[in-house]
Design an enzyme around this catalytic site. Structure first.
Site, PDB file in Angstrom:
ATOM      1  N   ALA A  30       8.021  -7.107  -3.537  1.00  0.00           N
ATOM      2  CA  ALA A  30       7.535  -5.809  -3.096  1.00  0.00           C
ATOM      3  C   ALA A  30       7.934  -5.588  -1.645  1.00  0.00           C
ATOM      4  CB  ALA A  30       6.017  -5.740  -3.222  1.00  0.00           C
ATOM      5  N   MET A  34       6.569  -4.544   2.295  1.00  0.00           N
ATOM      6  CA  MET A  34       5.439  -5.005   3.108  1.00  0.00           C
ATOM      7  C   MET A  34       4.165  -4.295   2.655  1.00  0.00           C
ATOM      8  SD  MET A  34       6.603  -7.076   5.655  1.00  0.00           S
ATOM      9  CE  MET A  34       5.396  -6.945   6.941  1.00  0.00           C
ATOM     10  N   ASN A  35       3.042  -4.960   2.821  1.00  0.00           N
ATOM     11  CA  ASN A  35       1.722  -4.373   2.594  1.00  0.00           C
ATOM     12  C   ASN A  35       1.462  -3.929   1.161  1.00  0.00           C
ATOM     13  OD1 ASN A  35       1.230  -4.724   5.342  1.00  0.00           O
ATOM     14  ND2 ASN A  35       2.138  -2.753   5.820  1.00  0.00           N
ATOM     15  N   SER A  72       0.352 -11.420  -1.128  1.00  0.00           N
ATOM     16  CA  SER A  72      -0.469 -12.606  -0.847  1.00  0.00           C
ATOM     17  C   SER A  72      -1.819 -12.524  -1.554  1.00  0.00           C
ATOM     18  CB  SER A  72      -0.682 -12.766   0.663  1.00  0.00           C
ATOM     19  OG  SER A  72       0.562 -12.975   1.300  1.00  0.00           O
ATOM     20  N   ASP A  97       4.277 -18.357  -1.327  1.00  0.00           N
ATOM     21  CA  ASP A  97       4.186 -17.112  -0.570  1.00  0.00           C
ATOM     22  C   ASP A  97       5.377 -17.033   0.382  1.00  0.00           C
ATOM     23  OD1 ASP A  97       2.857 -14.695  -0.010  1.00  0.00           O
ATOM     24  OD2 ASP A  97       1.783 -15.566   1.684  1.00  0.00           O
ATOM     25  N   GLU A  98       5.741 -15.820   0.769  1.00  0.00           N
ATOM     26  CA  GLU A  98       6.869 -15.588   1.683  1.00  0.00           C
ATOM     27  C   GLU A  98       8.156 -16.197   1.115  1.00  0.00           C
ATOM     28  OE1 GLU A  98       6.446 -13.492   4.007  1.00  0.00           O
ATOM     29  OE2 GLU A  98       4.274 -13.539   4.336  1.00  0.00           O
ATOM     30  N   CYS A 140       4.423   9.403   1.955  1.00  0.00           N
ATOM     31  CA  CYS A 140       4.594  10.639   1.182  1.00  0.00           C
ATOM     32  C   CYS A 140       4.003  10.534  -0.219  1.00  0.00           C
ATOM     33  CB  CYS A 140       6.066  11.012   1.086  1.00  0.00           C
ATOM     34  SG  CYS A 140       7.041   9.902   0.029  1.00  0.00           S
TER      35      CYS A 140
END
Length: 194
Positions: free
Chosen positions: A9, A11-12, A16, A86-87, A146
């Site tokens: 995905a 960021m945000n 995690s 993760d990461e 948007c």
């Protein structure tokens, strides 16, 4: 048959958080897991997977030369029920191959979570290899300002202005990156190109 999964995905998007929920589900059923996270990501406590909503768990920090298979076997216990990473964008191609080995040879499911692309829209090494060989590719959705699906990561300076050049890896959170749809990402970069 164990599989290698890549959850990707912008960021945000909650990568995690989703990893921590999967880990909790295994542990709640009495199954042992091993968590890995990139040592380079120093935004939170070293050796922890931490979500923006305040959840966290201890993890093994990996570097570019970390042998993931050796660590899984080194624990001295039976193989885990699952390995969660993760990461994952910070993995090397060789480390992604090690994760595939854990699934294919050792029968351990591997769930890897990470960014697909950097702030210039280019694939990370780990993400490229995961996209190439993972058994399952799962996109976690995020939203642009948007309302469209956010697929890009715009790097910004301290004043919120778009940045188009620099090192591929610069650790940061909401202060450095904005998740955007491709249309708004391209428009932001076009403005600075002038």
């Amino acid at each position: 048959m164990a599989k290698l999964y890549f959850y990707y995905a912008s960021m945000n998007a909650g990568k995690s958080t989703t990893l921590l929920q999967a880990d909790f589900n295994y542990r709640e059923r009495g199954m042992r897991t091993i968590l890995f996270t990139a040592a380079i990501d120093d935004r939170f406590d070293a050796g922890t997977v931490t979500s923006r909503i305040g959840l966290g768990a201890d993890a093994i920090a990996f570097e570019r030369d970390t042998d993931l298979v050796a660590i899984v076997h080194r624990t001295g216990e039976a193989l885990p029920a699952c390995v969660l990473v993760d990461e994952a964008q910070f993995l090397t191609a060789a480390q992604v191959d090690q994760l595939a080995q854990l699934a294919d040879v050792h029968g351990v499911p591997v769930l890897a979570y990470g960014l697909r692309t950097d702030f210039q829209g280019r694939l990370f090494e780990g993400s490229a290899r995961l996209l190439a060989i993972a058994d399952s590719l799962i996109e976690i959705k995020s939203v642009c300002e948007c309302g469209r699906k956010a697929t890009m990561n715009l790097r910004v300076d301290s004043d919120g202005r778009a940045i188009a050049e620099g090192a591929q890896t610069e650790i940061g959170g909401n202060d450095r990156y904005v998740a955007m749809c491709r249309k708004h990402f391209t428009a932001a970069l076009t403005q600075i190109a002038g």
